[in-house]
Design a protein around this motif. Structure first.
Motif, mmCIF file in Angstrom:
data_model
loop_
_atom_site.group_PDB
_atom_site.id
_atom_site.type_symbol
_atom_site.label_atom_id
_atom_site.label_comp_id
_atom_site.label_asym_id
_atom_site.label_seq_id
_atom_site.Cartn_x
_atom_site.Cartn_y
_atom_site.Cartn_z
ATOM 1 N N VAL A 119 -6.835 3.588 -6.176
ATOM 2 C CA VAL A 119 -6.527 2.179 -5.871
ATOM 3 C C VAL A 119 -7.810 1.343 -5.863
ATOM 4 C CG1 VAL A 119 -5.613 0.619 -4.104
ATOM 5 C CG2 VAL A 119 -4.501 2.818 -4.504
ATOM 6 N N PRO A 125 -2.232 0.662 -9.617
ATOM 7 C CA PRO A 125 -1.344 -0.165 -8.795
ATOM 8 C C PRO A 125 -0.315 0.630 -7.977
ATOM 9 C CG PRO A 125 -0.655 -0.228 -11.098
ATOM 10 C CD PRO A 125 -1.841 0.681 -11.040
ATOM 11 N N THR A 126 -0.122 1.916 -8.305
ATOM 12 C CA THR A 126 0.893 2.695 -7.581
ATOM 13 C C THR A 126 0.317 4.012 -7.054
ATOM 14 O OG1 THR A 126 1.607 3.832 -9.583
ATOM 15 C CG2 THR A 126 2.804 1.798 -8.999
ATOM 16 N N ASN A 210 -8.014 -3.690 5.333
ATOM 17 C CA ASN A 210 -7.842 -4.971 4.632
ATOM 18 C C ASN A 210 -8.230 -4.869 3.157
ATOM 19 O OD1 ASN A 210 -6.863 -6.174 6.905
ATOM 20 N ND2 ASN A 210 -8.817 -7.050 7.525
ATOM 21 N N LYS A 213 -5.374 -3.145 1.440
ATOM 22 C CA LYS A 213 -4.204 -4.027 1.393
ATOM 23 C C LYS A 213 -4.382 -5.097 0.317
ATOM 24 C CE LYS A 213 -2.080 -3.694 5.978
ATOM 25 N NZ LYS A 213 -2.090 -4.250 7.331
ATOM 26 N N SER A 214 -5.622 -5.555 0.147
ATOM 27 C CA SER A 214 -5.883 -6.631 -0.832
ATOM 28 C C SER A 214 -5.610 -6.158 -2.254
ATOM 29 C CB SER A 214 -7.325 -7.133 -0.698
ATOM 30 O OG SER A 214 -8.216 -6.183 -1.237
ATOM 31 N N LYS A 215 -5.485 -4.867 -2.453
ATOM 32 C CA LYS A 215 -5.224 -4.326 -3.801
ATOM 33 C C LYS A 215 -3.731 -4.312 -4.128
ATOM 34 C CE LYS A 215 -9.523 -3.625 -4.484
ATOM 35 N NZ LYS A 215 -10.300 -4.382 -5.452
ATOM 36 N N ASN A 216 -2.898 -4.608 -3.119
ATOM 37 C CA ASN A 216 -1.439 -4.714 -3.315
ATOM 38 C C ASN A 216 -0.827 -3.517 -4.037
ATOM 39 O OD1 ASN A 216 -1.055 -7.254 -2.074
ATOM 40 N ND2 ASN A 216 -1.962 -8.235 -3.872
ATOM 41 N N PHE A 217 -1.229 -2.346 -3.686
ATOM 42 C CA PHE A 217 -0.643 -1.150 -4.325
ATOM 43 C C PHE A 217 0.764 -0.902 -3.783
ATOM 44 C CE2 PHE A 217 -2.622 0.362 -0.453
ATOM 45 C CZ PHE A 217 -1.718 1.283 0.033
ATOM 46 N N THR A 218 1.585 -0.226 -4.563
ATOM 47 C CA THR A 218 2.909 0.142 -4.066
ATOM 48 C C THR A 218 3.073 1.664 -4.160
ATOM 49 O OG1 THR A 218 3.817 -0.285 -6.250
ATOM 50 C CG2 THR A 218 4.116 -2.015 -4.614
#
Ligand SMILES: N[C@@H](CCC(=O)N[C@@H](CS)C(=O)NCC(=O)O)C(=O)O
Length: 221
Positions: A119, A125-126, A210, A213-218
């Motif tokens: 990430v 992204p995942t 933070n 989280k800022s990388k917006n992974f799912t």
């Protein structure tokens, strides 16, 4: 006493474990920021000092030591007034060592680093659900280890510093359900009472969370 410098960054859990140790021992030190995102740890100067390119790294006069566990043990052995944080008693020391090997191999390397690197450094992204679920096993282990107030017994040791740095970071992947883990909750509360906790671990753990989280992974099945 020689001049001590710690190379690292607050978001890095093993750097924070060393900061906790330096603060617990009340040692004066210089803190040298290493920008991993700019690959400063692969620069010529740093690579000569630490060919593994990792942070944290300790400089004590002309000597360089890396790996947080080795650094913490060294600092206590060399500078502490008592052996409490890293007991000399063979059995007590084995307990601290077994926890630090657990942190190094099972928590940091096999879980936290495995989840973080794709990430943070490769823009993935995942993350696979299976890998994330593995974090549950780590929480289960730590809960079961906590038979006393602290991980290795009834007083604070460097094993607590090592594990608190990762346990307060890994929740960004799978939140720690405090209702399910009352012993971990009480242990975390105990550590947060240390006067240097927030500066040495709390704020850096928030930075780590933070950042991820800022990388917006799912998480995907
Ligand atoms: N087991 C080592 C882990 C050190 C480590 O992997 N640190 C990470 C940052 S948290 C790092 O330096 N990553 C950069 C890299 O390996 O290139 C320790 O406890 O010091």
């Amino acid at each position: 006493m020689g001049k001590i410098s710690l190379y690292g960054l607050d978001a890095s859990p093993p750097t924070r474990a060393c900061l906790l140790t330096l603060k617990a021992l009340d040692l004066p030190y210089e803190y040298i920021f290493v920008n991993l995102f700019e690959k400063e740890n692969y620069g010529e100067e740093y690579s000569k000092k630490n060919p593994q390119h990792t942070v944290p790294m300790l400089q004590d006069d002309e000597a360089y030591i890396w790996d947080s566990h080795a650094i913490m043990a060294y600092l206590v052995e060399k500078y502490a007034a008592s052996d409490e944080l890293y007991p000399k008693d063979l059995l007590q020391r084995a307990k601290v060592d077994q926890l630090m090997h657990f942190e190094s191999g099972v928590v940091f390397e096999a879980a936290l680093r495995r989840l973080t690197r794709p990430v943070l450094f490769y823009g993935e992204p995942t993350l696979p659900q299976k890998q994330v679920d593995h974090v549950n096993q780590i929480y289960d282990f730590v809960e079961s280890f906590l038979e006393h107030d602290y991980l290795a017994g009834d007083h604070l040791t460097i094993a607590d510093f090592s594990l608190v740095s990762t346990i307060t970071s890994i929740g960004v992947f799978l939140e720690l359900d405090l209702a399910k883990y009352p012993k971990i909750e009480a242990w975390l509360e105990r550590l947060k009472e240390l006067p240097y906790y927030e500066e040495a671990n709390g704020s850096g753990a928030t930075q780590f969370v933070n950042l991820l989280k800022s990388k917006n992974f799912t998480v995907v099945p």
